[in-house]
Design a protein around this motif. Structure first.
Motif, mmCIF file in Angstrom:
data_model
loop_
_atom_site.group_PDB
_atom_site.id
_atom_site.type_symbol
_atom_site.label_atom_id
_atom_site.label_comp_id
_atom_site.label_asym_id
_atom_site.label_seq_id
_atom_site.Cartn_x
_atom_site.Cartn_y
_atom_site.Cartn_z
ATOM 1 N N ASN A 129 41.742 27.029 -33.880
ATOM 2 C CA ASN A 129 40.855 26.167 -34.673
ATOM 3 C C ASN A 129 39.748 25.562 -33.827
ATOM 4 N N GLN A 130 40.078 25.150 -32.608
ATOM 5 C CA GLN A 130 39.062 24.578 -31.721
ATOM 6 C C GLN A 130 37.996 25.619 -31.377
ATOM 7 N N ILE A 131 38.440 26.822 -31.045
ATOM 8 C CA ILE A 131 37.493 27.881 -30.702
ATOM 9 C C ILE A 131 36.609 28.211 -31.898
ATOM 10 N N TYR A 132 37.225 28.278 -33.067
ATOM 11 C CA TYR A 132 36.461 28.576 -34.286
ATOM 12 C C TYR A 132 35.395 27.503 -34.546
ATOM 13 N N ASN A 133 35.773 26.234 -34.395
ATOM 14 C CA ASN A 133 34.822 25.142 -34.647
ATOM 15 C C ASN A 133 33.668 25.173 -33.655
ATOM 16 N N PHE A 134 33.965 25.425 -32.377
ATOM 17 C CA PHE A 134 32.907 25.475 -31.370
ATOM 18 C C PHE A 134 31.965 26.643 -31.649
ATOM 19 N N MET A 135 32.526 27.799 -31.967
ATOM 20 C CA MET A 135 31.687 28.967 -32.238
ATOM 21 C C MET A 135 30.867 28.762 -33.506
ATOM 22 N N SER A 136 31.451 28.142 -34.518
ATOM 23 C CA SER A 136 30.720 27.878 -35.753
ATOM 24 C C SER A 136 29.507 26.994 -35.496
ATOM 25 N N ASN A 137 29.657 25.993 -34.633
ATOM 26 C CA ASN A 137 28.525 25.120 -34.303
ATOM 27 C C ASN A 137 27.403 25.893 -33.621
ATOM 28 N N ILE A 138 27.775 26.804 -32.724
ATOM 29 C CA ILE A 138 26.766 27.606 -32.028
ATOM 30 C C ILE A 138 26.026 28.507 -33.019
ATOM 31 N N LEU A 139 26.776 29.130 -33.936
ATOM 32 C CA LEU A 139 26.165 30.021 -34.917
ATOM 33 C C LEU A 139 25.265 29.249 -35.882
#
Length: 366
Positions: A129-139
């Motif tokens: 979930n943490q990785i997904y949230n960080f990547m979503s912010n970048i995208l």
């Protein structure tokens, strides 16, 4: 007063001669701050990911470069087919696969929605979930910049209030402060008084000219002073090593900490009154105070997500209110106009515990 000062000095010498107690008092705060700050950080850093670029255009290359340039992700593998994803996950070296679809650049130019697939390793759901949230912010940042630049030349600016670098220290330092002060005040005070009972010296002290209340006060004063020293040490470590400055009033933070320390000392005194052995006092201190503080104070899990009965129990824990106060004062820089309700609740708990301690003390010892 002379008798009280003499007894406090005696208790100080007793603590200073006990190396194991000193190790717990001063070693534990340093170890916990360093451990949470560097080893048990919740931040996402240098996470290795795989990329399947099916578009292979300038836009997709820019996106991959943007992801690889930040401190959160490292593009470790470039995949050629989706079938390689499972093998890449089995190796355990990558935690996410980014799939850029065909016509990604074309859809971006004409303003169409393009679904980028994020495949994560769900064996560790919290990390996923943490990785997904960080990547979503970048995208979202990339999409916003590209879309608005083409429409009007406007570039969006994304800000994360109070913690723009998404550091772990603002999350755990207030909780560690509450936990350490709780353990030191409750556990050490309870054991110190029960030790006198076990050795048989409590009865000798009670028949001395000193009042029983003076004896208990003299037992608590050294741990109050040591708790203040440890509190200041934690704040210094947070500012110097973890780069976490105190945004609000230091005086207000120390004032609230004094109330919290006295509250915990009273809890330790009550535990010492109702127990007769150090083992029982230690068990009650750890199970009855430390575990609820960890689980129900909001330090590890959001209180809002808990069932209503657990939220009610959490409101009875002093550390829950202290944790909220420290976060507001230390991280957000708010003043007493925001946290006065929490201070009133904490002060009320201190007053109630004081009355209970006095009444129980009279029943058991006088």
């Amino acid at each position: 007063m002379k008798q009280l000062i003499t007894f406090v000095k005696k208790e100080f010498w007793h603590v200073l001669r006990d190396r194991r107690t000193l190790l717990i008092l001063f070693g534990m705060p340093i170890v916990q701050v360093l451990l949470f700050g560097f080893a048990l950080s919740t931040e996402v850093k240098n996470t290795k990911i795989g990329v399947l670029d099916q578009d292979k255009t300038q836009s997709s290359i820019e996106l991959i470069s943007k992801i690889n340039a930040n401190q959160y992700f490292d593009v470790d593998k470039s995949l050629t087919s989706i079938d390689q994803a499972e093998d890449a996950f089995k190796g355990g070296k990558i935690k996410m696969i980014l799939v850029i679809p065909q016509q990604f650049s074309e859809n971006l130019i004409v303003g169409k929605k393009t679904q980028i697939q994020l495949i994560t390793d769900g064996t560790d759901i919290n990390l996923a979930n943490q990785i997904y949230n960080f990547m979503s912010n970048i995208l979202m940042d990339y999409y916003g910049q590209k879309t608005l630049q083409q429409a009007s030349g406007v570039q969006p600016e994304i800000r994360m209030l109070y913690n723009p670098q998404l550091k772990g220290a603002p999350n755990f330092v207030p909780g560690v402060m509450a936990l350490i002060l709780l353990i030191i005040c409750v556990l050490m005070t309870a054991i110190a008084i029960v030790r006198e009972k076990e050795s048989g010296t409590m009865e000798i002290l009670l028949v001395s000219p000193m009042k029983p209340s003076t004896i208990i006060l003299a037992k608590a004063i050294p741990y109050f002073i040591l708790s203040m020293i440890i509190l200041i040490s934690i704040l210094i470590l947070s500012v110097t090593l973890l780069d976490l400055p105190i945004q609000g009033s230091l005086f207000l933070l120390l004032f609230v900490s004094i109330i919290f320390i006295i509250t915990n000392l009273l809890i330790g005194i009550i535990i010492s009154i109702v127990t007769n052995t150090q083992q029982v006092a230690m068990l009650i201190s750890l199970v009855g105070t430390m575990l609820p503080t960890l689980m129900l104070s909001g330090f590890m899990f959001p209180v809002e997500n808990m069932p209503v009965p657990l939220q009610v129990i959490g409101n009875l824990i002093p550390a829950k209110w202290y944790y909220e106060i420290v976060k507001n004062v230390m991280i957000k820089g708010t003043g007493i106009e925001v946290i006065w309700k929490q201070i009133v609740v904490l002060f009320g708990m201190m007053a109630i515990l004081f009355v209970i301690a006095v009444k129980k003390f009279k029943i058991r010892l006088e």
